[in-house]
Each structure stands twice: as C-alpha cells, then as structure tokens.
Design a protein around this motif. Structure first.
Motif, PDB file in Angstrom:
ATOM      1  N   VAL A  83      53.178  16.589  45.599  1.00 38.98           N
ATOM      2  CA  VAL A  83      52.818  16.349  46.996  1.00 38.98           C
ATOM      3  C   VAL A  83      53.883  15.425  47.582  1.00 38.98           C
ATOM      4  N   ALA A  84      54.392  15.759  48.777  1.00 39.37           N
ATOM      5  CA  ALA A  84      55.477  14.969  49.373  1.00 39.37           C
ATOM      6  C   ALA A  84      55.217  14.723  50.855  1.00 39.37           C
ATOM      7  N   VAL A  85      55.753  13.613  51.352  1.00 44.16           N
ATOM      8  CA  VAL A  85      55.662  13.264  52.776  1.00 44.16           C
ATOM      9  C   VAL A  85      57.058  12.877  53.276  1.00 44.16           C
ATOM     10  N   PRO A  86      57.255  12.903  54.601  1.00 45.36           N
ATOM     11  CA  PRO A  86      58.579  12.573  55.144  1.00 45.36           C
ATOM     12  C   PRO A  86      58.822  11.076  55.274  1.00 45.36           C
ATOM     13  N   VAL A  87      60.096  10.709  55.175  1.00 47.29           N
ATOM     14  CA  VAL A  87      60.570   9.363  55.502  1.00 47.29           C
ATOM     15  C   VAL A  87      61.539   9.515  56.673  1.00 47.29           C
ATOM     16  N   PHE A  88      61.326   8.732  57.732  1.00 49.55           N
ATOM     17  CA  PHE A  88      62.125   8.851  58.952  1.00 49.55           C
ATOM     18  C   PHE A  88      63.149   7.719  59.051  1.00 49.55           C
ATOM     19  N   ASP A  89      64.350   8.063  59.563  1.00 51.18           N
ATOM     20  CA  ASP A  89      65.348   7.021  59.813  1.00 51.18           C
ATOM     21  C   ASP A  89      65.148   6.434  61.209  1.00 51.18           C
ATOM     22  N   ARG A  90      66.024   5.538  61.625  1.00 49.77           N
ATOM     23  CA  ARG A  90      65.842   4.824  62.898  1.00 49.77           C
ATOM     24  C   ARG A  90      65.939   5.734  64.113  1.00 49.77           C
ATOM     25  N   PHE A  91      66.485   6.938  63.923  1.00 48.88           N
ATOM     26  CA  PHE A  91      66.588   7.893  65.025  1.00 48.88           C
ATOM     27  C   PHE A  91      65.406   8.859  65.071  1.00 48.88           C
ATOM     28  N   GLY A  92      64.444   8.674  64.164  1.00 46.41           N
ATOM     29  CA  GLY A  92      63.292   9.562  64.124  1.00 46.41           C
ATOM     30  C   GLY A  92      63.553  10.875  63.419  1.00 46.41           C
ATOM     31  N   GLN A  93      64.644  10.932  62.646  1.00 42.05           N
ATOM     32  CA  GLN A  93      64.966  12.129  61.879  1.00 42.05           C
ATOM     33  C   GLN A  93      64.477  11.957  60.443  1.00 42.05           C
ATOM     34  N   VAL A  94      64.021  13.054  59.848  1.00 42.34           N
ATOM     35  CA  VAL A  94      63.604  12.991  58.447  1.00 42.34           C
ATOM     36  C   VAL A  94      64.842  12.809  57.579  1.00 42.34           C
ATOM     37  N   THR A  95      64.934  11.674  56.923  1.00 43.67           N
ATOM     38  CA  THR A  95      66.105  11.367  56.107  1.00 43.67           C
ATOM     39  C   THR A  95      65.850  11.557  54.620  1.00 43.67           C
ATOM     40  N   ALA A  96      64.562  11.612  54.224  1.00 48.16           N
ATOM     41  CA  ALA A  96      64.221  11.766  52.812  1.00 48.16           C
ATOM     42  C   ALA A  96      62.788  12.238  52.686  1.00 48.16           C
ATOM     43  N   GLY A  97      62.434  12.636  51.479  1.00 44.62           N
ATOM     44  CA  GLY A  97      61.060  12.972  51.150  1.00 44.62           C
ATOM     45  C   GLY A  97      60.602  12.114  49.985  1.00 44.62           C
ATOM     46  N   LEU A  98      59.352  11.694  50.030  1.00 47.68           N
ATOM     47  CA  LEU A  98      58.756  10.856  48.983  1.00 47.68           C
ATOM     48  C   LEU A  98      57.622  11.650  48.346  1.00 47.68           C
ATOM     49  N   SER A  99      57.607  11.735  47.014  1.00 49.19           N
ATOM     50  CA  SER A  99      56.622  12.608  46.372  1.00 49.19           C
ATOM     51  C   SER A  99      55.967  11.994  45.152  1.00 49.19           C
ATOM     52  N   LEU A 100      54.776  12.515  44.853  1.00 49.94           N
ATOM     53  CA  LEU A 100      54.082  12.283  43.592  1.00 49.94           C
ATOM     54  C   LEU A 100      54.012  13.607  42.850  1.00 49.94           C
ATOM     55  N   SER A 101      54.236  13.567  41.533  1.00 44.92           N
ATOM     56  CA  SER A 101      54.195  14.778  40.718  1.00 44.92           C
ATOM     57  C   SER A 101      53.140  14.634  39.626  1.00 44.92           C
ATOM     58  N   PHE A 102      52.332  15.676  39.464  1.00 45.36           N
ATOM     59  CA  PHE A 102      51.217  15.643  38.521  1.00 45.36           C
ATOM     60  C   PHE A 102      51.245  16.864  37.601  1.00 45.36           C
ATOM     61  N   PRO A 103      51.026  16.697  36.309  1.00 48.32           N
ATOM     62  CA  PRO A 103      50.628  17.848  35.492  1.00 48.32           C
ATOM     63  C   PRO A 103      49.247  18.296  35.974  1.00 48.32           C
ATOM     64  N   MET A 104      49.012  19.577  36.050  1.00 43.93           N
ATOM     65  CA  MET A 104      47.739  20.077  36.578  1.00 43.93           C
ATOM     66  C   MET A 104      46.539  19.517  35.811  1.00 43.93           C
ATOM     67  N   MET A 105      46.730  19.244  34.520  1.00 40.54           N
ATOM     68  CA  MET A 105      45.620  18.739  33.711  1.00 40.54           C
ATOM     69  C   MET A 105      45.184  17.338  34.157  1.00 40.54           C
ATOM     70  N   ARG A 106      46.074  16.605  34.898  1.00 35.58           N
ATOM     71  CA  ARG A 106      45.701  15.266  35.361  1.00 35.58           C
ATOM     72  C   ARG A 106      45.445  15.221  36.864  1.00 35.58           C
ATOM     73  N   TYR A 107      45.667  16.328  37.553  1.00 29.85           N
ATOM     74  CA  TYR A 107      45.493  16.326  39.003  1.00 29.85           C
ATOM     75  C   TYR A 107      44.018  16.463  39.366  1.00 29.85           C
ATOM     76  N   ASP A 108      43.543  15.557  40.210  1.00 36.47           N
ATOM     77  CA  ASP A 108      42.140  15.555  40.636  1.00 36.47           C
ATOM     78  C   ASP A 108      42.080  15.972  42.108  1.00 36.47           C
ATOM     79  N   GLU A 109      41.624  17.179  42.366  1.00 37.44           N
ATOM     80  CA  GLU A 109      41.564  17.714  43.730  1.00 37.44           C
ATOM     81  C   GLU A 109      40.731  16.814  44.647  1.00 37.44           C
ATOM     82  N   LYS A 110      39.705  16.164  44.092  1.00 37.71           N
ATOM     83  CA  LYS A 110      38.853  15.295  44.903  1.00 37.71           C
ATOM     84  C   LYS A 110      39.612  14.072  45.433  1.00 37.71           C
ATOM     85  N   GLN A 111      40.730  13.732  44.795  1.00 38.99           N
ATOM     86  CA  GLN A 111      41.527  12.580  45.215  1.00 38.99           C
ATOM     87  C   GLN A 111      42.746  12.980  46.055  1.00 38.99           C
ATOM     88  N   HIS A 112      42.802  14.247  46.411  1.00 33.93           N
ATOM     89  CA  HIS A 112      43.975  14.738  47.142  1.00 33.93           C
ATOM     90  C   HIS A 112      44.233  13.926  48.419  1.00 33.93           C
TER      91      HIS A 112
END
Length: 261
Positions: free
Chosen positions: A207-236
C-alpha cells in the motif's frame, strides 16, 4: 621506455569528459584550443567530445566566437541529487516510526525515467520479509509506489513515460496495458492511495501514498509491504491513515502545507 597506458578506452573517455567539464567549470568560457591546452588533449579529440556534450545539452557554444560554456543541465542534475538527500533525511524519521508501529517493510521510491527506483528502505522486523534493496528498479505499472508516482500526472504524460515499456506479466493479476492502467490511476487519485495486490509477486501486498514537494508535485511514494499471511484486511484503513500521517509530515517539511488526505 615509455609506460604503456592500460586504461580501458571507456574509462579513458569518461576521464576526458570530466576533464573538459571541470575545465569549463573553472572558466566562464573556453575555445577548443584553450581547452586542449587545459586538458592536454588534441584539438580534434576535444572538439569531438564537445560536439557530443553539446548535443546532449551539457555545453553550449557562445555566439560566433567559437567558445564553449556549461549549461544549467549539470546544475539540474545536482539539484535533483540534493533534493533526494533532503527527502531521504526527512523521510527517515517517519519511516522508522512506521516500522515501529507495523513491524513491516517501509519503502520510499521515486520516478526514474520509466521505472520506480527505491531510494530508502526500512526492513521488516519479522524474519519473513520482502526482498528489495535501495537502488533497485521496478516497473511503475505493477507496484503501489509506481501507481502513486503516475496518478497525479496528466494522461498524456503517463502515456509518454510508458511509451516504450513492455508490460511484463509477473503474476495473473499484473496489468497488461496502459489502457488497463489509466482507470486504476483515476481511482488512486480519488482515494489517495495505491495498492499492489500480488501484481508484482505472489503472496505480497503493498500500500502506498504520495509525498508532495513544495510545488505540490508528487516527488515520491511511501509504502508498506506485507506478506499476505500477515496482512489484516480489517486494519487496512489504519494502514492507509498511518501512511498518510507520515507522508503529510514529510510533505510539510519539504514545503507543502496542503497535504490533501
């Protein structure tokens, strides 16, 4: 007996290019004859390198006086490097906090030509973790960060970026074309986050979200990575909220106070 230069041709060429760049950096402008004296090369060799560097946009010829000078392209490259250094330094604090809260792998990725490149990473605290490394490239279309990096761009720009990309089928869920990708990017932009639900690797969700620079442009993405066996849909929703909180803090420190999520 004279010593034999055993420097490979490719290395020698790189040394010559940087010698010319350094000479031009020390002077406002230089002609071929002056440059050849500075770098101890023949005029024909210097001229050949200058023409290539001129074509690439790193040097320019000053009017009719046959002198050469540097363009701003090197400055732009340096500015990008400095921007990534600041971004990583700022993001590191938030990424370590995310790691403590979730114990999962946290990535920071940026756009590099037609790929995502990982520029920072905090490993999972579990023994079973995602394999990745800083500097590794992955496709834009099959990764959560890649989708985030594209979603806030115009469709024409997205198509230009991916024009020469072959959509490799990594799993049965991998998107197969730009036409399939475009509606996904619309949804990413509306909801404020992207997912890679086993599109890059079986058994792995990101799951990833955007990071914006001072001009309001997406400069990067920040993510969490899960093995499916540890991913809890209720905590999405909680995962997304944590990512947004971290990305908002990073964006604010980069000079963008209006994080939209």
């Amino acid at each position: 007996m004279a010593a034999v230069d055993k420097t490979p041709d490719s290395v020698s060429s790189v040394l010559k290019v940087f010698g010319i760049l350094q000479a031009l950096g020390n002077e406002q402008e230089l002609g071929v004859t002056e440059l050849s004296q500075h770098v101890l090369m023949s005029k024909s060799t210097v001229y050949r390198f200058l023409q290539t560097m001129k074509t690439l946009g790193y040097v320019k010829q000053e009017g009719e006086n046959d002198k050469y000078s540097l363009t701003m392209k090197l400055f732009e490259l340096g500015a990008k490097a400095l921007q990534n250094v600041d971004l990583i330094r700022i993001a590191d604090v938030q990424m370590r906090e995310l790691s403590k809260l979730t114990k999962e792998t946290v990535h920071l990725g940026a756009l590099e030509e037609d790929s995502i490149i990982y520029i920072h990473k905090i490993d999972s605290l579990y023994s079973l973790r995602m394999y990745s490394r800083i500097g590794r490239r992955n496709p834009l279309y099959s990764t959560a960060i890649g989708k985030v990096l594209l979603a806030w761009r115009d469709e024409s720009e997205v198509r230009d970026i991916l024009a020469d990309v072959e959509f490799e089928q990594f799993t049965s869920k991998t998107l197969q074309s730009v036409d399939q990708l475009m509606p996904v990017l619309d949804q990413v932009r509306k909801q404020g986050y992207a997912e890679d639900n086993q599109e890059m690797e079986e058994g792995l969700l990101c799951v990833a979200v955007p990071v914006f620079d001072r001009f309001g442009q997406v400069t990067a993405g920040l993510s969490l990575s899960f093995p499916m066996m540890r991913y809890d849909e209720k905590q999405h929703a909680d995962y997304v909220a944590m990512l947004h909180r971290s990305a908002r803090a990073i964006s604010e420190q980069l000079g963008y106070p209006d994080y939209p999520y």
